[in-house]
Write an enzyme that holds these catalytic residues in place. Sequence first.
Site, PDB file in Angstrom:
ATOM      1  N   HIS A 134       1.009  -1.227  -0.103  1.00 56.90           N
ATOM      2  CA  HIS A 134       0.099   0.080   0.097  1.00 56.90           C
ATOM      3  C   HIS A 134       0.982   1.270  -0.073  1.00 56.90           C
ATOM      4  O   HIS A 134       1.929   1.394   0.570  1.00 56.90           O
ATOM      5  CB  HIS A 134      -0.916   0.063   1.106  1.00 56.90           C
ATOM      6  CG  HIS A 134      -2.151  -0.776   1.145  1.00 56.90           C
ATOM      7  ND1 HIS A 134      -1.975  -2.159   1.104  1.00 56.90           N
ATOM      8  CD2 HIS A 134      -3.359  -0.678   1.068  1.00 56.90           C
ATOM      9  CE1 HIS A 134      -3.094  -2.732   1.238  1.00 56.90           C
ATOM     10  NE2 HIS A 134      -4.067  -1.774   1.042  1.00 56.90           N
ATOM     11  N   ASN A 172       8.044  -4.279   3.392  1.00 58.16           N
ATOM     12  CA  ASN A 172       6.241  -3.957   3.569  1.00 58.16           C
ATOM     13  C   ASN A 172       6.119  -4.270   5.047  1.00 58.16           C
ATOM     14  O   ASN A 172       5.541  -3.359   5.550  1.00 58.16           O
ATOM     15  CB  ASN A 172       5.762  -4.578   2.573  1.00 58.16           C
ATOM     16  CG  ASN A 172       4.366  -4.420   2.660  1.00 58.16           C
ATOM     17  OD1 ASN A 172       4.018  -3.214   3.015  1.00 58.16           O
ATOM     18  ND2 ASN A 172       3.397  -5.351   2.476  1.00 58.16           N
TER      19      ASN A 172
END
Length: 283
Positions: free
Chosen positions: A93, A124
């Site tokens: 994201h 991440n």
Amino acid sequence: MYKMLSTLLLWGIYLFATAQYQPSARGEVVEHTYFSLSYKESHEQAEWVYYQLTPALVSGQQNRTDNFRPDSKVSTGSASLADYKSSGYDRGHLCPAADMKINNKAMHETFLMSNMSPQDPSFNRGIWKKLEATVRSWALSQGPIHIATAGILSANCACIGPNQVAVPLYFYKVIYAPATQMMIAFILPNEGSNKPLQSYVVSVDEVEQRTGLDFFPQLDDKLENRLEAQSKPEQWSFEAPASSPSTTQSAATDTQCTAKTAKGTRCKRQAAAGTTHCWQHKK
């Protein structure tokens, strides 16, 4: 009727916020309700995602949806789920799901593929996740802050999937806090790290030089030039933010097993706590 008017007013406020301090753009600018982005078709991802992060967005109770899907607002077509399949990279994201817990619409928007960029799992789920949580704590302590973030896109990036999605070597995040008239920026390599976040602090000017973008051009030139030249991590708090049950639950759903199945595809089970493998593959 009152509830409908209140909802429309709230959406209007956030639609204004998605354009208030937009960076310069070389891609197609796409406006969503709670964030905007500039989509670079040549790299099949956003060169920036911009949004205003407020205490209300952070403090909401909306659960994750994991509804990953193409962005129909991108005229050339966004990246797809197939691009990431068996690639070894996470659908990372840019605007985090945990930043958009105010309602179902905000949460759903974060799972558009235009809001994703290929990220190494250790990045991440490690240093990038830590930075996102730290930024949320700043929104709670300093009031609304403005954020622009994405991968640094270049011609020498590797690519994944049928649509040739570029894999950034570095990711950036630039932040402006109007209430305190402070800016801070980060450039992090797309890899795992145990270094403190402060070691990745740079000036906004450096991010502009690396990306070719102009951040916060709407500010008065004197103020913009002064703030963007600074690199002062000591002005910001880097204490570990307290976890809430909702953020802990969200983090758990982020941890997918990194092992490959017999068919060569990535395992879909959730990894055991503190590991990168599920109960079967950790053996």
